[in-house]
Design a protein around this motif. Structure first.
Motif, PDB file in Angstrom:
ATOM      1  N   PRO A  77       5.253 -77.026  61.935  1.00  0.00           N
ATOM      2  CA  PRO A  77       6.078 -77.801  60.792  1.00  0.00           C
ATOM      3  C   PRO A  77       7.284 -78.588  61.151  1.00  0.00           C
ATOM      4  CG  PRO A  77       5.812 -75.330  60.679  1.00  0.00           C
ATOM      5  CD  PRO A  77       5.349 -75.581  61.896  1.00  0.00           C
ATOM      6  N   PHE A  79       6.178 -82.461  61.751  1.00  0.00           N
ATOM      7  CA  PHE A  79       5.939 -83.620  60.547  1.00  0.00           C
ATOM      8  C   PHE A  79       7.101 -84.797  60.473  1.00  0.00           C
ATOM      9  CE2 PHE A  79       3.407 -79.843  59.017  1.00  0.00           C
ATOM     10  CZ  PHE A  79       2.028 -80.383  59.084  1.00  0.00           C
ATOM     11  N   ILE A  92       8.767 -86.162  58.003  1.00  0.00           N
ATOM     12  CA  ILE A  92       9.120 -85.655  56.725  1.00  0.00           C
ATOM     13  C   ILE A  92       9.938 -86.840  56.297  1.00  0.00           C
ATOM     14  CG2 ILE A  92      10.201 -84.254  55.039  1.00  0.00           C
ATOM     15  CD1 ILE A  92       9.474 -81.926  56.894  1.00  0.00           C
ATOM     16  N   ILE A  98       7.680 -90.107  55.846  1.00  0.00           N
ATOM     17  CA  ILE A  98       6.641 -90.155  54.567  1.00  0.00           C
ATOM     18  C   ILE A  98       7.420 -89.934  53.377  1.00  0.00           C
ATOM     19  CG2 ILE A  98       4.951 -88.648  53.477  1.00  0.00           C
ATOM     20  CD1 ILE A  98       4.171 -87.578  56.361  1.00  0.00           C
ATOM     21  N   SER A  99       8.568 -89.537  53.163  1.00  0.00           N
ATOM     22  CA  SER A  99       9.308 -89.519  52.045  1.00  0.00           C
ATOM     23  C   SER A  99       9.826 -90.757  51.522  1.00  0.00           C
ATOM     24  CB  SER A  99      10.270 -88.389  52.190  1.00  0.00           C
ATOM     25  OG  SER A  99      11.282 -88.327  51.228  1.00  0.00           O
ATOM     26  N   SER A 140       6.643 -93.009  50.478  1.00  0.00           N
ATOM     27  CA  SER A 140       6.209 -92.710  49.252  1.00  0.00           C
ATOM     28  C   SER A 140       7.165 -93.192  48.302  1.00  0.00           C
ATOM     29  CB  SER A 140       5.988 -91.073  49.237  1.00  0.00           C
ATOM     30  OG  SER A 140       5.541 -90.852  48.222  1.00  0.00           O
ATOM     31  N   PHE A 183       6.064 -95.966  45.258  1.00  0.00           N
ATOM     32  CA  PHE A 183       6.079 -95.825  43.695  1.00  0.00           C
ATOM     33  C   PHE A 183       7.070 -96.690  43.323  1.00  0.00           C
ATOM     34  CE2 PHE A 183       4.173 -91.508  44.747  1.00  0.00           C
ATOM     35  CZ  PHE A 183       2.846 -91.789  43.994  1.00  0.00           C
ATOM     36  N   SER A 210      -4.640 -86.005  61.207  1.00  0.00           N
ATOM     37  CA  SER A 210      -3.985 -84.585  60.831  1.00  0.00           C
ATOM     38  C   SER A 210      -3.172 -83.981  61.837  1.00  0.00           C
ATOM     39  CB  SER A 210      -5.341 -83.850  60.725  1.00  0.00           C
ATOM     40  OG  SER A 210      -5.955 -83.986  59.545  1.00  0.00           O
ATOM     41  N   SER A 268      -0.259 -85.629  59.246  1.00  0.00           N
ATOM     42  CA  SER A 268      -0.203 -84.536  58.638  1.00  0.00           C
ATOM     43  C   SER A 268      -1.662 -84.310  58.047  1.00  0.00           C
ATOM     44  CB  SER A 268       0.555 -84.917  57.211  1.00  0.00           C
ATOM     45  OG  SER A 268       0.129 -84.297  55.971  1.00  0.00           O
ATOM     46  N   PRO A 269      -1.938 -82.885  58.214  1.00  0.00           N
ATOM     47  CA  PRO A 269      -3.343 -82.470  57.921  1.00  0.00           C
ATOM     48  C   PRO A 269      -3.701 -82.438  56.396  1.00  0.00           C
ATOM     49  CG  PRO A 269      -2.049 -80.458  58.794  1.00  0.00           C
ATOM     50  CD  PRO A 269      -1.146 -81.783  58.887  1.00  0.00           C
ATOM     51  N   GLY A 270      -2.308 -82.216  55.826  1.00  0.00           N
ATOM     52  CA  GLY A 270      -2.470 -81.856  54.262  1.00  0.00           C
ATOM     53  C   GLY A 270      -3.127 -83.094  53.492  1.00  0.00           C
ATOM     54  N   MET A 271      -2.746 -84.358  54.036  1.00  0.00           N
ATOM     55  CA  MET A 271      -3.093 -85.641  53.798  1.00  0.00           C
ATOM     56  C   MET A 271      -4.677 -85.651  53.583  1.00  0.00           C
ATOM     57  SD  MET A 271      -0.485 -88.301  55.175  1.00  0.00           S
ATOM     58  CE  MET A 271       1.145 -88.432  54.309  1.00  0.00           C
ATOM     59  N   TRP A 313      -3.204 -92.863  47.985  1.00  0.00           N
ATOM     60  CA  TRP A 313      -1.818 -92.852  48.283  1.00  0.00           C
ATOM     61  C   TRP A 313      -1.699 -92.392  49.685  1.00  0.00           C
ATOM     62  CZ3 TRP A 313       0.233 -88.073  50.328  1.00  0.00           C
ATOM     63  CH2 TRP A 313       1.721 -88.077  50.388  1.00  0.00           C
ATOM     64  N   SER A 314      -2.656 -91.437  50.339  1.00  0.00           N
ATOM     65  CA  SER A 314      -2.284 -90.938  51.712  1.00  0.00           C
ATOM     66  C   SER A 314      -2.695 -92.028  52.945  1.00  0.00           C
ATOM     67  CB  SER A 314      -3.018 -89.661  52.085  1.00  0.00           C
ATOM     68  OG  SER A 314      -4.317 -89.857  51.675  1.00  0.00           O
TER      69      SER A 314
END
Lengths: 396, 396
Positions: B39, B42, B44, B47-48, B51, B55, B236, B240-243, B272-273
């Motif tokens: 964790p 990442f 974070i 990416i935040s 993102s 938007f 991944s 990030s793998p969740g992407m 988006w990813s």
């Protein structure tokens, strides 16, 4: 090196519709050929807020590996919503989150069809699904559409004749491409026939929430007491297609196989987008958002049908519509539909020739598909006006 | 209703490893069984930021439908990066963005294998890929692993014996589960054999950027002048793998079929990813981010190997590691590996029994897999300590 391919992909080719899209990519061309939601219909502010909150409060949840079945709170929310609003889902059913509804078609075909098995489809039907079925070498049999859905006599004939039918694929609401909605009477008949012949129904409902006129008709899945229906839903048309979040509600026994297949395809659906959908359903007024979308599409469809009446009628007729994104236009006999579409492109308007949606693209077809959700109001009007001029020149 | 399934999914079952994960979900259990990035690795903040900017500046790009091939700027960036850094990609190659590298295996198997065709795999190998190949009813033949990669004599024997080999699947760097890296000599031999027998190579490289020790060895794809290699990469393990963003670099002719299959599976990868990955590569220091990740994994792997030496040695040996996320531990003869893993769970530590990674789960196996990236440093140490106590009790 000379490559050898599997039998199932040997005959697959980029579809005719992709050729059309090449023209549509030219910015000087008015595209009435896409199937995109209207840009003004996206809940940008809400998604932006939700996304910021996720990265502030629980970023790891949005970035780490997740489970194949899908984000549990989202599964619970959709299940509750579909049960309450549409009476969809029984104790024998469960829900799987997919990477768009397209993946439901893929997982169903993969789990159910050996090569050469038959899928019964509406004729015309959504080309994306037809191509998915073809990619497993399924044999497709098309059933002619009437104004209230498939011809039921033809459907029963097909069920009698075909020995290896694995599913009947239907888009009951505002069908792509025909715009037709299946009547409740035919939904009941279809279900009874599926039961009689022990065949599954693959009910694809991407546009159900986009009814802007007329009375709601319950999904076939709402009266599925026998575990015959795989229901495919999606957030593509009501939140965002780029997110690729769809779902299947289906008997657990079927879902178990579909889950193992999904694990092999993409492990799980992008988790950020699942969190966004989940928060949207929890913390925002989804019903009000749908109302807003319906108003947008009512307005756009009215622009389109008014223009069709004014510039193309009575030479070119069209199927009346009560929702969805598409209008199916019919050319008079004697006019070469392919040529009409080609001439339209030369005049910088793109529509999709109807034969692209048939199980056999070489079957005769006098129709073309118009999309009213993607173009601006101005381009929509102008595009149809140009089609009218073309009709005047070609149809005497 | 009695359901009938396709032959290809009839024998598919949720894998043994999923049973393990059920235990691992118990919060009182220390899981050394996952394969998740740490964790703390990442990006974070980045990416935040990205993102939020997307938007604000171009929300529709992140929400609307996109093209199956993938977001063009990202395709260009990865192609340039892989060419410059690894000499991967020739004029006959192209790139396809996929929903994780898992989808590369799926699209390759779907495009190449008829049911019963053979895929040659390392033994042991990544269970996720093996299950994907199984889901197309591919016949799997495992080649025993040595400390520098597959046994080449066994590989040639298999290529001679099997008449319908469609691909050789390899994870050349820090293989999952064995941790083994294939030597350059064997990479060359493997390529020569593939060429000699006209068989494709499916090179899966999720961990290549996570080398924290030793010398980099070039990918097999870097010397592919004949169009023999389908190279699978992924974000991944490094973003990030969740992407779910991966990619295939492969000869165009092959990619064309894989693209049509992907269109049928999920239309395109979450957009988006793709935008996030693209901006990360453009506007941030990706090399520095990788350095940071390598430092994290060097630290965690050292905690693990120090503890293995202290608590399990010399009874239990392990493969030396230079990168990746896994350590392959070997029990002495006479100890029942399944029983060892079961006893470990009873003591609240979860590891994966090695036979889960074999083409035939019933083959004998004396190994188990430890993951060091997911647990906290504290749990990693404690977990291995408990395994040590178990080893003391079981191995006299």
């Amino acid at each position: 090196m000379k490559y050898r391919f599997s039998d199932r992909v040997l005959s697959l080719k980029p579809s005719a519709i992709r050729e059309i899209f090449k023209y549509a990519a030219d910015p000087s061309v008015i595209s009435l050929s896409a199937g995109n939601p209207a840009p003004e219909a996206f809940p940008i502010k809400e998604i932006s807020e939700i996304s910021a909150r996720i990265f502030e409060q629980r970023p790891i949840d949005a970035l780490q590996y997740s489970v194949t079945e899908g984000y549990t709170p989202l599964r619970v929310q959709i299940s509750a919503y579909m049960k309450e609003k549409h009476n969809v889902g029984r104790d024998f059913d469960d829900i799987l989150i997919t990477s768009g509804a397209q993946q439901v078609m893929d997982l169903a075909a993969k789990s159910l069809c050996n090569e050469g098995d038959t899928g019964i489809c509406e004729a015309p039907s959504f080309i994306g699904s037809l191509n998915t079925f073809r990619s497993y070498n399924a044999h497709l049999r098309g059933i002619p559409m009437e104004q209230d859905g498939m011809n039921m006599a033809e459907l029963e004939k097909a069920l009698k004749e075909e020995t290896r039918v694995r599913f009947i694929y239907t888009i009951p609401n505002f069908q792509n491409p025909s715009g037709i909605t299946m009547s409740m009477e035919k939904r009941r008949q279809l279900y009874a026939l599926a039961k009689k012949y022990s065949v599954l129904i693959l009910e694809d409902n991407p546009y159900g929430d986009l009814r802007f006129r007329g009375e709601h008709i319950a999904p076939i899945k709402s009266f599925d007491e026998d575990g015959l229906v795989i229901y495919a839903g999606t957030f593509s048309k009501v939140i965002s297609p780029g997110m690729r979040v769809g779902y299947a509600i289906a008997p657990k026994q079927l879902l178990q196989k579909m889950i193992v297949c999904k694990q092999g395809e993409d492990v799980h659906t992008n988790i950020w987008s699942q969190l966004v959908c989940s928060e949207f359903l929890t913390n925002y007024d989804f019903a009000a958002h749908l109302e807003r979308m319906r108003a947008i599409y009512l307005k756009k469809s009215t622009i389109a049908t008014d223009a069709l009446d004014k510039y193309l009628g009575p030479k070119i007729t069209y199927n009346p519509i009560e929702g969805g994104l598409f209008i199916w236009c019919n050319l008079p006999d004697g006019i070469d539909m392919q040529d009409f579409c080609k001439q339209a492109v030369l005049r910088k308007v793109c529509v999709v020739p109807g034969n692209a949606f048939l199980t056999d693209e070489n079957d005769p077809c006098q129709s073309f598909r118009i999309n009213f959700s993607t173009p601006t109001d101005e381009n929509l009007l102008k595009g149809i006006q140009i089609l009218g001029e073309l009709a005047n020149d070609m149809i005497k």
